[in-house]
Design an enzyme around this catalytic site. Structure first.
Site, mmCIF file in Angstrom:
data_model
loop_
_atom_site.group_PDB
_atom_site.id
_atom_site.type_symbol
_atom_site.label_atom_id
_atom_site.label_comp_id
_atom_site.label_asym_id
_atom_site.label_seq_id
_atom_site.Cartn_x
_atom_site.Cartn_y
_atom_site.Cartn_z
ATOM 1 N N GLN A 1 -7.443 -1.868 3.685
ATOM 2 C CA GLN A 1 -6.318 -1.138 3.090
ATOM 3 C C GLN A 1 -6.794 -0.351 1.857
ATOM 4 O O GLN A 1 -6.213 0.676 1.511
ATOM 5 C CB GLN A 1 -5.220 -2.131 2.703
ATOM 6 C CG GLN A 1 -4.008 -1.525 2.057
ATOM 7 C CD GLN A 1 -2.844 -2.509 2.034
ATOM 8 O OE1 GLN A 1 -2.257 -2.800 3.066
ATOM 9 N NE2 GLN A 1 -2.528 -3.026 0.867
ATOM 10 N N SER B 1 -10.893 25.815 -29.210
ATOM 11 C CA SER B 1 -10.975 24.605 -30.020
ATOM 12 C C SER B 1 -9.851 24.635 -31.040
ATOM 13 O O SER B 1 -9.506 25.697 -31.563
ATOM 14 C CB SER B 1 -12.327 24.562 -30.733
ATOM 15 O OG SER B 1 -12.232 23.735 -31.884
ATOM 16 N N LYS C 1 -8.116 3.864 1.399
ATOM 17 C CA LYS C 1 -7.459 5.156 1.168
ATOM 18 C C LYS C 1 -7.579 5.709 -0.252
ATOM 19 O O LYS C 1 -7.868 6.908 -0.409
ATOM 20 C CB LYS C 1 -5.994 5.062 1.603
ATOM 21 C CG LYS C 1 -5.851 5.015 3.116
ATOM 22 C CD LYS C 1 -4.495 4.474 3.542
ATOM 23 C CE LYS C 1 -4.597 3.520 4.697
ATOM 24 N NZ LYS C 1 -5.171 2.196 4.377
ATOM 25 N N GLU D 1 -17.350 21.848 -17.186
ATOM 26 C CA GLU D 1 -17.702 20.478 -17.599
ATOM 27 C C GLU D 1 -16.942 19.445 -16.780
ATOM 28 O O GLU D 1 -17.468 18.385 -16.442
ATOM 29 C CB GLU D 1 -17.415 20.296 -19.087
ATOM 30 C CG GLU D 1 -18.341 21.121 -19.965
ATOM 31 C CD GLU D 1 -17.892 21.096 -21.417
ATOM 32 O OE1 GLU D 1 -18.500 20.371 -22.208
ATOM 33 O OE2 GLU D 1 -16.918 21.792 -21.754
ATOM 34 N N LYS E 1 -14.561 29.283 -30.999
ATOM 35 C CA LYS E 1 -15.041 28.587 -29.808
ATOM 36 C C LYS E 1 -14.334 29.023 -28.529
ATOM 37 O O LYS E 1 -13.135 29.268 -28.503
ATOM 38 C CB LYS E 1 -14.831 27.065 -29.969
ATOM 39 C CG LYS E 1 -15.770 26.441 -30.972
ATOM 40 C CD LYS E 1 -17.182 26.258 -30.433
ATOM 41 C CE LYS E 1 -17.241 25.226 -29.364
ATOM 42 N NZ LYS E 1 -17.929 23.995 -29.712
ATOM 43 N N HIS F 1 -38.595 23.409 -14.673
ATOM 44 C CA HIS F 1 -38.533 22.543 -15.857
ATOM 45 C C HIS F 1 -37.655 23.161 -16.948
ATOM 46 O O HIS F 1 -37.827 22.857 -18.123
ATOM 47 C CB HIS F 1 -39.929 22.261 -16.437
ATOM 48 C CG HIS F 1 -40.962 21.922 -15.409
ATOM 49 N ND1 HIS F 1 -41.247 20.633 -15.019
ATOM 50 C CD2 HIS F 1 -41.776 22.726 -14.649
ATOM 51 C CE1 HIS F 1 -42.194 20.641 -14.091
ATOM 52 N NE2 HIS F 1 -42.526 21.907 -13.835
ATOM 53 N N SER G 1 0.830 -1.209 0.000
ATOM 54 C CA SER G 1 0.000 0.000 0.000
ATOM 55 C C SER G 1 0.862 1.256 0.000
ATOM 56 O O SER G 1 0.345 2.366 -0.087
ATOM 57 C CB SER G 1 -0.951 0.007 1.204
ATOM 58 O OG SER G 1 -0.241 -0.122 2.414
HETATM 59 N N1 ARG Z 1 -1.170 -1.476 5.191
HETATM 60 C C1 ARG Z 1 -2.232 -1.772 6.104
HETATM 61 C C2 ARG Z 1 -3.460 -0.886 5.773
HETATM 62 O O1 ARG Z 1 -3.317 0.111 5.139
HETATM 63 C C3 ARG Z 1 -1.820 -1.502 7.508
HETATM 64 C C4 ARG Z 1 -2.522 -2.350 8.516
HETATM 65 C C5 ARG Z 1 -2.074 -3.737 8.425
HETATM 66 N N2 ARG Z 1 -2.581 -4.539 9.435
HETATM 67 C C6 ARG Z 1 -2.529 -5.858 9.359
HETATM 68 N N3 ARG Z 1 -3.047 -6.544 10.315
HETATM 69 N N4 ARG Z 1 -1.992 -6.454 8.328
HETATM 70 O O2 ARG Z 1 -4.570 -1.215 6.126
#
Ligand code: ARG
Length: 457
Positions: free
Chosen positions: A319, A274, A322, A287, A280, A153, A20
């Site tokens: 994980q 354009s 994010k 957009e 244009k 409308h 990650s």
């Molecule tokens: N890289 C993991 C995450 O972002 C960290 C937590 C990992 N925990 C584990 N028990 N493997 O979620």
């Protein structure tokens, strides 16, 4: 970090799917801050010696300076930002580095880092919304009495003021801000110290680390602490709602900037040309704001689906929490900035707006209201009389106030010459002086309140 349990190293595919670090390196500041708060607490509680704690804190500072100067190195074998930093710490200070992970787990560590990151994102979204509100309220103040057609409308309905229309978006932004403020308050508890899921046998002080990191308190349940991602979902929900509003505003600008409307000239700085049609000027930024709203809603959906089937406590699926949050945050930041710039820099073509408000029988309701007020006719009957007048005007290609008194009186003899004063677009907007209505005085009052609420006065 867990080599003791395994005879062979991970297959290449495992290293790659497990890593990650390519995205969670964005958490490095939060990770260093949380580690510093943790080791300071470990030392205060006598769990780690003051010397080791000082060594660790100094090493973390050095690592922060390295990351700042040359970025976070990406080694998939180290999986994530937590192990990357810990491994560098071991290189820098030796075996004492191994004491940092006492009484914590990556499960509470990642929950803490991510929550800190998301809290900042909530504050930054709120600040971006405030900037948009300032732009809206400024332009609304300039155009409290500029008349445009109001639509339902997307058909001309009644004349409104441009200031009133812009202040509608101010209200949406106010609700969006309050959603981020609520979400921030709800994300006020620190997961640090929940450890893997069950808490720890070490005599830690979770109140101390919570306070050091700016949280209001520690979380109350260790299992929930490591498996909760509601704060990220709260952020994404508020972001998605904001993005919908920005998309609607963008859509208005796109329509208004089209030649048949011609209500607005967009700032050159937020338009493109354009390559083939020299005339244009395209509303690309608007957009893309409209497009980005789709992606932001997609980010919300992605995390909801990631979380929906997970048993307690941490699962590695988490994980994947994010990337959608990071993506939504950068899209939202851009979208807010683009729409703020567009509101600030737009040239409103008020003469075109006013002319359009004259078309489409926008003051028909005013005729009906006049019949109710001046001739004491029930509204439903007045509505019918007015419909007949509109049909006649339409057949003659005239505006309502271009019909002659004789023609109007032929429809209903209770009409007299005073009616013409009610049929102008100015009279129409001025008449709508109910609280929150479009009358210029009402708009000025709302703008004045908003300027106080924003701290501009
Ligand atoms: N890289 C993991 C995450 O972002 C960290 C937590 C990992 N925990 C584990 N028990 N493997 O979620």
């Amino acid at each position: 970090m867990w080599g003791g349990r395994f005879a062979e190293g991970p297959a290449a595919i495992m290293r790659e799917i497990n890593a990650s670090i390519p995205f969670d390196k964005a958490l490095w500041r939060q990770d260093i801050a949380a580690s510093k708060a943790h080791v300071d607490m470990l030392s205060a509680q006598g769990i780690v010696s003051a010397d080791d704690a000082a060594l660790i804190a100094g090493g973390l500072d050095r690592i922060a300076a390295e990351y700042e100067a040359s970025g976070v190195p990406e080694d998939w074998d180290l999986e994530d930002i937590h192990m990357t930093t810990e491994s560098r710490l071991a290189e820098l200070i030796g075996p004492a580095a191994g004491r940092l992970h006492t009484a914590r787990s990556r499960n509470d560590q990642v929950a803490t880092d991510f929550k800190l990151w998301v809290r900042e994102a909530m504050q930054s979204a709120e600040a971006g919304l405030r900037a948009l509100q300032v732009a809206l309220v400024t332009r609304a103040g300039e155009h409290a009495a500029s008349i445009m057609p109001g639509f339902t409308h997307l058909q001309t309905a009644q004349p409104v003021t441009l200031g009133h229309h812009l202040m509608a978006y101010y209200e949406m932004a106010a609700r969006d801000r309050s959603r981020f403020v609520d979400a921030y308050a709800r994300a006020g508890q620190s997961p640090l110290g929940a450890a893997a899921l069950a808490g720890t046998g070490f005599p830690i002080d979770r109140h101390r680390t919570a306070a050091a990191l700016g949280f209001d308190a520690p979380t109350r349940n260790s299992i929930d602490s490591v498996s909760d991602r509601d704060f990220a979902l709260d952020y994404l929900m508020a972001a998605a709602q904001t993005a919908l509003h920005l998309s609607r505003l963008a859509e208005e600008f796109i329509i208004w900037a089209s030649q048949p409307f011609g209500f607005v000239t967009l700032p050159d700085s937020l338009s493109t040309g354009s390559s083939i049609m020299p005339q244009k000027k395209n509303p690309d930024a608007a957009e893309l704001v409209r497009g980005h709203a789709g992606r932001i809603v997609g980010c919300l959906t992605a995390l909801m689906i990631t979380m929906k089937g997970l048993p307690l406590a941490y699962s590695k699926d988490m994980q994947d929490d994010k990337p959608p949050v990071f993506e939504a945050a950068s899209l939202l930041t851009l979208s807010l900035a683009a729409m703020t710039g567009m509101v600030e820099g737009a040239t409103f073509r008020t003469e075109r707006m006013r002319a359009a408000a004259e078309l489409g029988y926008a003051t028909a309701t005013d005729l009906a209201d006049w019949l109710v007020r001046q001739a004491n006719i029930p509204f439903r009957e007045a509505h019918h009389i007015t419909g007949t007048a509109v049909r006649l005007a339409e057949s003659k290609g005239l505006a309502l106030d271009q019909l002659s008194l004789e023609e109007l009186r032929a429809i209903d003899s209770r009409i007299d010459e005073r009616v013409f004063a009610a049929l102008s677009v100015e009279a129409s907007v001025a008449a709508r002086a109910s609280y929150g209505g479009t009358a210029p005085d009402q708009v000025r009052a709302r703008v004045a309140e908003a300027r106080i609420a924003l701290g501009l006065e």
